[in-house]
Scaffold this motif. Structure first.
Motif, PDB file in Angstrom:
ATOM      1  N   GLU A   1      60.164  13.093  31.636  1.00 17.57           N
ATOM      2  CA  GLU A   1      59.751  14.173  32.530  1.00 17.57           C
ATOM      3  C   GLU A   1      60.938  14.715  33.325  1.00 17.57           C
ATOM      4  O   GLU A   1      61.088  15.928  33.499  1.00 17.57           O
ATOM      5  CB  GLU A   1      58.661  13.667  33.476  1.00 17.57           C
ATOM      6  CG  GLU A   1      57.989  14.753  34.292  1.00 17.57           C
ATOM      7  CD  GLU A   1      56.787  14.253  35.054  1.00 17.57           C
ATOM      8  OE1 GLU A   1      55.993  15.092  35.521  1.00 17.57           O
ATOM      9  OE2 GLU A   1      56.628  13.011  35.181  1.00 17.57           O
TER      10      GLU A   1
ATOM     11  N   LYS B   1      64.806  22.570  31.855  1.00 18.87           N
ATOM     12  CA  LYS B   1      64.265  23.830  32.361  1.00 18.87           C
ATOM     13  C   LYS B   1      65.209  24.472  33.375  1.00 18.87           C
ATOM     14  O   LYS B   1      65.234  25.695  33.526  1.00 18.87           O
ATOM     15  CB  LYS B   1      62.893  23.596  32.981  1.00 18.87           C
ATOM     16  CG  LYS B   1      61.798  23.292  31.954  1.00 18.87           C
ATOM     17  CD  LYS B   1      60.454  23.048  32.634  1.00 18.87           C
ATOM     18  CE  LYS B   1      59.357  22.808  31.594  1.00 18.87           C
ATOM     19  NZ  LYS B   1      58.042  22.533  32.237  1.00 18.87           N
TER      20      LYS B   1
ATOM     21  N   ILE C   1      60.090  17.405  22.924  1.00 13.88           N
ATOM     22  CA  ILE C   1      59.459  17.611  24.235  1.00 13.88           C
ATOM     23  C   ILE C   1      60.468  18.168  25.236  1.00 13.88           C
ATOM     24  O   ILE C   1      60.202  19.149  25.938  1.00 13.88           O
ATOM     25  CB  ILE C   1      58.852  16.292  24.756  1.00 13.88           C
ATOM     26  CG1 ILE C   1      57.650  15.886  23.881  1.00 13.88           C
ATOM     27  CG2 ILE C   1      58.421  16.434  26.214  1.00 13.88           C
ATOM     28  CD1 ILE C   1      57.161  14.469  24.142  1.00 13.88           C
TER      29      ILE C   1
ATOM     30  N   GLY D   1      61.369  21.673  24.799  1.00 11.23           N
ATOM     31  CA  GLY D   1      60.302  22.628  25.064  1.00 11.23           C
ATOM     32  C   GLY D   1      59.465  22.994  23.862  1.00 11.23           C
ATOM     33  O   GLY D   1      58.605  23.884  23.940  1.00 11.23           O
TER      34      GLY D   1
ATOM     35  N   LYS E   1      57.405  20.886  22.293  1.00  9.67           N
ATOM     36  CA  LYS E   1      56.129  20.166  22.404  1.00  9.67           C
ATOM     37  C   LYS E   1      55.838  19.921  23.878  1.00  9.67           C
ATOM     38  O   LYS E   1      56.765  19.759  24.678  1.00  9.67           O
ATOM     39  CB  LYS E   1      56.186  18.816  21.668  1.00  9.67           C
ATOM     40  CG  LYS E   1      56.386  18.909  20.150  1.00  9.67           C
ATOM     41  CD  LYS E   1      55.115  19.351  19.451  1.00  9.67           C
ATOM     42  CE  LYS E   1      55.296  19.293  17.934  1.00  9.67           C
ATOM     43  NZ  LYS E   1      54.064  19.714  17.226  1.00  9.67           N
ATOM     44  N   PRO E   2      54.548  19.860  24.269  1.00 12.40           N
ATOM     45  CA  PRO E   2      54.229  19.576  25.671  1.00 12.40           C
ATOM     46  C   PRO E   2      54.438  18.110  26.007  1.00 12.40           C
ATOM     47  O   PRO E   2      54.444  17.251  25.115  1.00 12.40           O
ATOM     48  CB  PRO E   2      52.746  19.957  25.762  1.00 12.40           C
ATOM     49  CG  PRO E   2      52.215  19.720  24.393  1.00 12.40           C
ATOM     50  CD  PRO E   2      53.331  20.109  23.455  1.00 12.40           C
ATOM     51  N   LEU E   3      54.598  17.794  27.270  1.00  3.96           N
ATOM     52  CA  LEU E   3      54.791  16.413  27.701  1.00  3.96           C
ATOM     53  C   LEU E   3      53.606  15.536  27.288  1.00  3.96           C
ATOM     54  O   LEU E   3      53.788  14.367  26.927  1.00  3.96           O
ATOM     55  CB  LEU E   3      54.991  16.364  29.218  1.00  3.96           C
ATOM     56  CG  LEU E   3      55.292  14.992  29.839  1.00  3.96           C
ATOM     57  CD1 LEU E   3      56.612  14.428  29.306  1.00  3.96           C
ATOM     58  CD2 LEU E   3      55.347  15.098  31.371  1.00  3.96           C
ATOM     59  N   SER E   4      52.411  16.099  27.307  1.00  3.42           N
ATOM     60  CA  SER E   4      51.210  15.341  26.943  1.00  3.42           C
ATOM     61  C   SER E   4      51.236  14.864  25.489  1.00  3.42           C
ATOM     62  O   SER E   4      50.552  13.905  25.130  1.00  3.42           O
ATOM     63  CB  SER E   4      49.963  16.198  27.165  1.00  3.42           C
ATOM     64  OG  SER E   4      50.021  17.376  26.368  1.00  3.42           O
TER      65      SER E   4
END
Length: 550
Positions: free
Chosen positions: A304, A311, A511, A514, A516-519
């Motif tokens: 994360e 970002k 991830i 960007g 794939k989503p973190l979930s």
């Protein structure tokens, strides 16, 4: 410069191997049936590790220890001792399969260093050298082809991280059990082998037997390395939290001048960030139950935070950057991840102010961690077609190749012939000549994989850098964690562990980039890792640890 370190950046900085673990009292506990069914945990056996006897060499300027702190020499030691009294060979050629990651060595007939080494060994060392640049699979393919062909060399290097399969069966079928020659006080016949720390020997033991000579390597794992000058505008590289690091990094980011903070190795950074949050080294053992780092909140927090950095554009924008060190040296990058031996190697070659950033707490109340490496690049086994009567001779040759810093043998092994391969400054420092770089560095790297000394710190004409590196090691060891599965054998790890980990790392990269989503990590990546390898590895390791510590 000396040729102590490997050229391939990061190689084996955190290398793993299937071996055993210390159960107290100097006994190594191995789990396995010792019969036809290799790698299982159906039975428990104990073998005594080689007795550790520190070498009697000139005292270092900064002391090391048996836990992995490297002794440091600010100048090349004087009053060298002779650790081998006579040539160890028997006049017969010795064949060996090994690897390199650098420019191929000149052929023996055009290589004065290799020829002199043969004279000092008393046997001609005939090396089959596999150049592994580009892919770890190159050596594995050659290794497997050699086994399949049946014409095995006298000595064969078993790497710890290249996916070799059915290793216990192979060892029993094709190689000598060296337990009688190396276990306990038996190793004292070979003083330089006795100088190898216990943690390195674990990689050479499977199913209760010592199957080879453990090739020592620095125990320090991967670290964050910063260019101190880059960070001076924000007060240096002392950070009191992850947010403090992030804020200072954003202040230094200058995309117009192409100044970025982090190299684009997303997975390596996520792992370092996870240590700031207290992630375990591989596995965590609690009440007999193993939890892998992938399954922890700390590892997810590392991903994360890496995503947050991405970002904010802190990473170099080209994910295929091949000039990391040049960008670091030029002040266009602030920090990169490196194996500790690789960091030492870089420190001998570059003059920009490198500094190890010791893990710090991501937030108040968190205890940061850091991961030891394995302290070995695998082990060297002896072909069982070699007569037993010749085993002591081969071990004496390996003993010569293991001569530590402070010996006449190490001076030659690292630097060749004085006047030809190296010169001595008035300070006593040893500097390689052009011929030394061409012959010693290239030949020695191939030898280093199958025969080497425990690491020591010596950077010619850089005593302050040497002192700083030793201080960094001291601080890192206060946080260091040992993977509790080190030394226990898992069939699933050997068969599927590397590929399953690669899948996780690929997903982590997606991830952070960007894509794939973190979930995605918890919903799909982690469950798949558990199904394909994780749960089976956990079960096998837990069984082995339970039986091995009874």
């Amino acid at each position: 410069m000396p040729s102590r370190n490997l050229d391939r950046r990061g190689f084996l900085g955190a290398a793993g191997a299937a071996g055993l673990t210390v159960a107290g009292g100097g006994l190594l506990t191995a789990c396995g049936d010792g019969g036809a069914q290799a790698g299982g945990a159906e039975a428990s056996a104990k073998v005594k590790l080689p007795t550790y006897v520190p070498a009697k060499v000139p005292a270092p300027d900064l002391a090391g220890n048996a836990q992995g702190l490297d002794p440091a020499y600010l100048r090349y030691p004087k009053d060298l001792v002779k650790s081998v009294t006579k040539a160890p060979g028997d006049g017969r050629a010795i064949t060996c399969l090994t690897e390199t990651f650098t420019t191929p060595a000149p052929a023996m007939n055009r290589n004065a260093y290799w020829q002199e080494l043969n004279k000092r060994l008393g046997s001609e060392l005939r090396l089959t050298i596999v150049n592994g640049l580009g892919a770890d699979s190159v050596y594995r393919e050659k290794f497997n082809a050699t086994i399949a062909g049946g014409d095995l060399p006298d000595l064969m290097w078993f790497p710890p991280n290249q996916g070799l399969k059915n290793v216990p069966d192979l060892l029993r079928a094709k190689f000598h059990d060296l337990t009688p020659y190396l276990s306990g006080d038996a190793v004292k016949k070979y003083p330089n082998l006795a100088n190898i720390p216990e943690y390195a020997w674990k990689t050479a033991v499977i199913n209760g037997r010592i199957w080879g000579y453990a090739v020592p390597y620095g125990r320090m794992g991967q670290v964050y390395v910063a260019n101190e000058d880059f960070w001076k505008p924000v007060g240096g590289t002392d950070f009191d939290s992850a947010q403090d690091f992030f804020d200072k990094a954003k202040d230094l980011l200058d995309t117009k001048r192409k100044k970025y903070v982090l190299e684009p190795a997303y997975v390596n950074h996520a792992q370092q960030f996870a240590y700031w949050h207290g992630a375990p080294n591989g596995w965590r053992l609690d009440g007999g139950r193993l939890t892998h780092s992938f399954e922890t909140d700390e590892f997810l927090a590392g991903i994360e935070f890496a995503l947050k950095c991405q970002k904010a554009q802190l990473f170099w924008p080209d994910p295929n950057l091949t000039t990391t060190l040049e960008k670091m040296e030029g002040g266009f990058l602030g920090m990169h991840v490196q194996s500790f031996p690789g960091f030492i190697n870089d420190s001998t070659m570059y003059d920009w102010p490198e500094k190890v950033v010791v893990p710090f707490a991501a937030a108040p109340g968190i205890t940061p961690t850091w991961a030891y490496g394995y302290g070995s690049v695998g082990f060297t086994a002896i072909n069982n077609n070699v007569p037993k009567s010749r085993i002591p001779t081969l071990l004496k040759v390996l003993d010569y190749l293991s001569a530590p810093m402070g010996t006449e043998e190490r001076l030659f092994l690292d630097n060749g012939i004085e006047g030809t391969h190296h010169t001595r400054a008035k300070s006593g420092d040893v500097m390689l000549t052009k011929k030394g770089n061409a012959e010693v560095l290239t030949t020695k790297q191939a030898i280093t994989f199958f025969g080497n000394a425990p690491e020591s710190l010596y950077l010619p004409d850089k005593p302050d850098v040497t002192r700083s590196i030793h201080a960094s090691q001291t601080e890192l060891m206060k946080l260091a964690r040992v993977d509790p599965t080190i030394g226990f054998f898992s069939d699933t790890f050997a068969q599927k562990g590397a590929s399953a980990k690669d899948e996780v790392n690929t997903a982590v990269k997606d991830i952070i980039a960007g894509r794939k989503p973190l979930s995605f990590f918890q919903k799909e990546v982690l469950p798949k890792w558990r199904r394909t390898a994780g749960d089976a590895m956990r079960h096998e390791y837990e069984q082995a640890i339970t039986k091995g510590t009874k």
